[in-house]
Design a protein around this motif. Structure first.
Motif: not given
Length: 546
Positions: A176-177, A223, A349-351, A446, A448
């Motif tokens: 996410y970061d 990322n 993607y965040k997750d 990022t 969802t």
């Protein structure tokens, strides 16, 4: 015999993907610590990594440090840093003071002495060393690949998607970061060259010893799994691509014995860039250049440092995953992994549950490459051919907050979902606008699944929630059940989620028309019951006549 070997190869590919991406039914405390935005993560925002490592190939050993610069979002005195065993932390320090910590598996909870004031930027120094996990079957099983080339020289690379970057360096190991920029400095024996992300800033020979430092700098957000180190007996050649944002440096790092071969084979790279800038918009990392780097495994989408190991063959190691012949028109690894520069590295993607955003769009990019150079029918042949690889075993979306990836169907079911969606959009100019718009709207962000769904629904002015629920969150394939008798066509959808009402194109004889099935029976009049019903092959559905 060739056909039998090809089928075996495809089965092995399917099995390996399934093993990599299988869903777990139970999760541990460590899964939650790895996969969620914990209180010890959410209070600080990554700004800069200064990663320095020394690689000792003969010992399969690394040592070094990472300086983590971050912005304080709210006051807190515990920070979570991740590093996987057998690597070990030697020390955490801030402002030259050594810090205490507690440890749960690969997670370190570092107790800060300095008051963390919101808005301030602070640095944490992390020193570490050890023999990192060796990849068994990279890139599906991550870690360090310690190999040798045919001349007996060390040939080394990292890969860590899914497993996490903390398998070889200490960091905030959650997607996410993204860090805003990064320095990567690598010490290697002088007879080898180290290649990482971004641009090579400098090299430094030590006055004493037989090591040389290679300093790389990444100017864009990146990322964690996109960071890589590649070491070998490399040579370099390059070209300048005249792109949408001006001149783009395209660099190629290959083993010296493969130079002539690479100069011919890598012509797919500028072709890729031309096609994908057309469909997706400007390459997202002009400041960092584009690189292909030869590695001792198949390949991976490391940002601005795409790794390549497809043995200089067309297709996937010389085979066509679509079984149509079109897959042999391009080098699968160059096209697929470079496609991730837009979907994975630009839009991330965040997750991990939403990994389809990376793999579905990028598997679909193979189709768009063919569309650009060979036309829509060739592209349709290819993506439809890949349906044979779909298992429909588990939903494409995994479980959130536990670092859980969904089904391997995220690749080719994801691609066929997008191909189906293109039919619903109808207007190819609008479809290109959507793809380019995603890369503009979510540039270096990022995201969802919901953000992607909402954006496409807004641009198309269609409520696509049931459509995405069907293909992303359910394993059933929509089935058009129909009967054609007495000049009446009767039809409905079965095997569908609630409110699924996707229109579909059919032919009644030679007459093409749209119908609008729902879960309830509907009818239309036809000119003759003797005319055959044909479902448009571009829709990923099944049909059942009764």
């Amino acid at each position: 015999m060739k056909r039998i070997l090809f089928i075996i190869f495809l089965l092995l590919v399917s099995i390996s993907e399934a093993q990599l991406l299988q869903n777990k039914t139970t999760f541990t405390k460590q899964d939650t610590l790895r996969g969620s935005i914990t209180p010890e993560r959410e209070w600080w925002d990554l700004s800069y990594y200064n990663l320095n490592i020394k690689v000792q190939p003969d010992k399969k050993y690394i040592s070094g440090y990472n300086i983590i610069r971050y912005k304080v979002l709210k006051s807190h005195n515990v920070i979570q840093i991740d590093l996987q065993e057998p690597l070990e932390i030697a020390a955490f320090t801030q402002d030259n003071e050594q810090l205490d910590y507690t440890k749960i598996g690969p997670v370190y909870f570092v107790i800060l002495k300095k008051k963390q004031v919101p808005g301030a930027y602070n640095e944490l120094y992390v020193q570490y060393s050890g023999s990192p996990k060796e990849a068994v079957r990279a890139p599906w099983d991550g870690g360090f690949s310690w190999k040798k080339d045919k001349n007996g020289k060390h040939f080394i690379a990292t890969s860590c998607q899914g497993l996490g970057a903390s398998v070889w360096w200490p960091n905030k190991d959650h997607m996410y970061d993204e860090v805003d920029s990064m320095r990567i400095a690598i010490d290697v024996p002088k007879d080898l060259i180290a290649v990482a992300n971004g641009r090579l800033r400098d090299t430094y020979d030590y006055e004493y010893g037989d090591y040389r430092l290679y300093e790389w700098y990444v100017d864009n957000p990146i990322n964690n799994y996109g960071v890589n180190v590649n070491i070998g007996d490399y040579v370099n050649f390059s070209e300048v691509y005249e792109g949408e944002k001006g001149q783009l440096d395209m660099d190629y790092w290959v083993l010296k014995d493969n130079l002539d071969k690479a100069k011919k084979h890598f012509k797919d790279a500028p072709k890729m860039m031309k096609a994908f800038e057309h469909w997706f918009g400007p390459y997202p990392f002009y400041e960092d250049s584009f690189k292909l780097v030869e590695v001792p495994y198949l390949g991976m989408e490391h940002q601005s440092s795409v790794t390549y190991g497809n043995q200089y063959k067309k297709g996937y190691l010389g085979s066509d995953l679509s079984r149509t012949g079109w897959g042999l028109k391009f080098d699968f690894i160059i096209i697929h992994e470079a496609g991730h520069e837009w979907f994975a590295n630009n839009i991330t993607y965040k997750d991990a549950a939403d990994m389809w955003i990376h793999e579905g769009f990028t598997a679909y990019s193979e189709n768009l490459f063919l569309d650009y150079y060979y036309g829509k029918e060739a592209a349709s042949d290819y993506v439809i051919g890949t349906r044979a690889n779909i298992q429909n075993d588990k939903p494409i979306i995994g479980q959130y907050d536990v670092n859980n990836e969904g089904s391997g169907d995220m690749y080719y079911k994801g691609a066929n979902m997008l191909h189906t969606l293109r039919q619903l959009v109808e207007n190819d100019d609008l479809w290109k606008q959507i793809l380019r718009g995603l890369n503009s709207e979510f540039y270096h962000q990022t995201v969802t699944t919901k953000q992607i769904e909402d954006y496409i629904s807004t641009i198309t002015k269609k409520d696509l929630s049931a459509f995405f629920n069907q293909y992303l969150r359910d394993t059933r394939i929509p089935t058009l059940e129909y009967s054609h008798q007495k000049r009446t066509l009767k039809y409905r959808w079965i095997n569908i989620v609630k409110n699924f009402d996707m229109p579909i194109k059919i032919k009644i004889g030679d007459d093409e028309k749209w119908i609008f099935p729902k879960s309830e029976w509907q009818t239309i009049e036809t000119s003759s019951s003797k005319k055959p019903i044909t479902i448009d092959r571009n829709f990923y559905v099944r049909s059942k006549e009764y």
